[in-house]
Design an enzyme around this catalytic site. Structure first.
Site, short mmCIF file in Angstrom:
data_model
loop_
_atom_site.label_atom_id
_atom_site.label_comp_id
_atom_site.label_asym_id
_atom_site.label_seq_id
_atom_site.Cartn_x
_atom_site.Cartn_y
_atom_site.Cartn_z
N ASP A 70 0.09 5.83 1.21
CA ASP A 70 -1.19 5.48 1.86
C ASP A 70 -1.20 6.06 3.27
OD1 ASP A 70 -3.72 4.31 1.94
OD2 ASP A 70 -2.95 2.48 2.82
N ARG A 113 -8.07 11.38 9.70
CA ARG A 113 -7.63 10.10 10.28
C ARG A 113 -6.49 10.28 11.28
NH1 ARG A 113 -7.98 5.32 5.68
NH2 ARG A 113 -10.14 5.73 5.04
N ASP A 127 -0.68 2.28 9.81
CA ASP A 127 -1.91 1.50 9.71
C ASP A 127 -1.76 0.25 10.56
OD1 ASP A 127 -2.86 3.37 7.97
OD2 ASP A 127 -3.19 1.99 6.30
N ASP A 146 0.81 -1.22 0.00
CA ASP A 146 0.00 0.00 0.00
C ASP A 146 0.84 1.26 0.00
OD1 ASP A 146 -2.37 -1.45 0.05
OD2 ASP A 146 -2.44 -1.50 2.24
#
Length: 497
Positions: free
Chosen positions: A247, A303, A251, A223
């Site tokens: 990305d 985010r 994560d 990603d």
């Protein structure tokens, strides 16, 4: 009959004595998940309070003395004070492994292992890495404490796949990781990443990559995350800077838990942090993440984090700007926001800190999202939710989170140490000039706007031993119950024939 009665009595005593604890463990969805997250929250506040009290006490006692010796450790930040107050910390580097707080506090990294010195910044072969390179170090099976004797730019050819029990310790050097990947923590545990710049990470893959000395395999396209945490546990990311990735910057998905993200500097990115694979992926209900003392800085959009399921504790961070929202979520995550400072952008349509993603109010109204002790600046506001949550969080709130007015002090040194105006009292791995190198160079690969030994075995943590003991206890209870039930079934059949 007497034997069966004794067995039933034993089972009853065990279940009655540990009923609450048993239910807690039976409800766990992930290995390494803490059964009582409120206790972890309580412990974070306790450590912050103790560190600030110690700072105030030392300031008073040393008022008439030279403060140069102590200035680097009088921060009030419990993580930094834990190791920086040791004047000989450069020779006691593995002390860092005892300093984490929150859900990632049991990440021992390479503690007890050998020191590995990265002497080669190249990354020419992802299948057969050369000794001396970072890639060679992180794939090894034994615990390693990885250090850097000089400033270094490591330009990855493919994602850097870690093995368990590793520490990246960039203190004393200016270490940048860029390129393909970048860092992948997949189905492993016990990793500490400290004082590293991670930026300009792009998509890589469709190539063979080695993940251990005995295995390499074909990797599909990545990603382009800065740090990808995939089915991993006991992870601590501290004093790093992250920006400009394809990305996410960080994560954590697919059943990852036991994570602390602290003292980092985030900037120049859209989707900063994702916690949880999907709304329907039930193992992520056991995800537990502490986000503490970070600075969410320039040119961030959204985010910070975006949560799916799980329990997320956001404490004493400085959110200086966002374009869409700061904290978002779906899938009924628990979000506990305490003692943060949220500074809203000028845009009147982006003042809300929170965002329930693609979910109607009728559904999210029952989600446990709480704000306590947060400071809202420039019209920022937090939309809380959850009925009866005050009772649930009674233990967590028994120690008040420090006021957000202390945010400047707690986040003063967020990001890599020894860079720009941040605390330069960091020790090099080796004495003398830093490899004769005063800087990294120039060009886009070098640009990061945020920059301005022993052979002991790895100990089992108290929590791990605790979980092991009660897992065995519950297993014994199950076996005894099965035995009693089987014997009763045999007795019934025998005398009904």
């Amino acid at each position: 009959m007497v034997r069966r009665t004794c067995i039933v009595v034993i089972i009853s005593l065990i279940l009655s004595s540990f009923s609450y604890l048993g239910v807690a463990y039976l409800n766990l969805t992930l290995p390494g998940q803490h059964p009582f997250p409120e206790q972890v929250v309580h412990d974070v506040h306790r450590k912050v309070n103790a560190s600030i009290a110690r700072r105030e006490m030392l300031q008073t006692s040393l008022r008439d003395q030279s403060s140069s010796t102590y200035s680097s450790c009088l921060t009030g930040n419990p993580i930094d004070d834990c190791w920086k107050c040791d004047p000989d910390w450069p020779n006691n580097r593995q002390r860092l492994a005892d300093c984490a707080i929150g859900f990632g506090q049991y990440a021992v990294g390479g503690k007890g292992g050998k020191y590995y010195i990265v002497t080669d910044s190249s990354d020419d072969d992802a299948v057969n890495p050369k000794p001396g390179t970072l890639r060679y170090a992180v794939i090894q099976t034994e615990p390693l404490w990885i250090v850097f004797p000089q400033n270094m730019l490591i330009k990855l050819s493919q994602e850097l796949i870690f093995n368990s029990y590793k520490t990246l310790d960039g203190r004393g050097a200016n270490v940048h990781i860029v390129g393909g990947g970048c860092i992948t923590l997949q189905y492993i545990s016990n990793v500490i990443i400290h004082n590293i710049h991670i930026h300009h990470c792009h998509v890589s893959g469709n190539a063979n990559v080695r993940s251990s000395p005995s295995h390499y395999g074909y990797r599909t396209e990545s990603d382009g995350d800065g740090i990808s945490i995939f089915g991993a546990k006991d992870i601590w990311i501290d004093h790093c800077s992250l920006s400009h990735c394809k990305d996410g910057l960080i994560d954590a998905v697919m059943g990852s838990t036991g994570i602390t993200i602290s003292n980092n500097l985030f900037s120049h990115h859209n989707e900063v942090m994702l916690l949880g694979h999907s709304d329907d992926y039930t193992p992520d209900s056991g995800m537990q993440v502490t986000i503490a003392f970070n600075h969410f800085g320039e040119n961030l959009v959204q985010r910070m984090p975006r949560c799916r399921r799980g329990y997320i504790h956001v404490v004493n961070n400085d959110f200086t700007r966002w374009e869409m929202y700061a904290i978002g979520g779906s899938g009924n995550p628990t979000i506990n926001s305490q003692g943060n400072r949220y500074t809203a952008p000028i845009d009147r349509n982006a003042k809300e800190v929170t965002k329930r993603v693609e979910t109607g109010e009728g559904e999210w109204r029952s989600w446990n999202w709480r704000s306590e002790g947060d400071i809202m600046v420039n019209g920022a506001y937090f939309v809380a939710s959850g009925e009866g949550v005050e009772v649930k969080y009674e233990k967590a709130y028994s120690v008040e989170p420090k006021s957000a007015v202390l945010i400047d002090m707690l986040t003063l040194h967020a990001g890599p140490l020894g860079v720009g105006s941040r605390d330069n009292n960091v020790g090099m791995w080796s004495t003398g000039p830093n490899g004769g190198t005063s800087g990294l160079g120039s060009g886009p690969d070098y640009t990061d706007e945020m920059s301005g030994n022993g052979n002991r075995s790895v100990p089992i943590s108290t929590s791990s031993a605790f979980i092991l003991f009660f897992s065995l206890l519950l297993s014994l209870s199950t076996l005894l119950f099965w035995y009693a039930a089987s014997d009763t079934h045999y007795f019934t059949i025998k005398y009904n024939l």
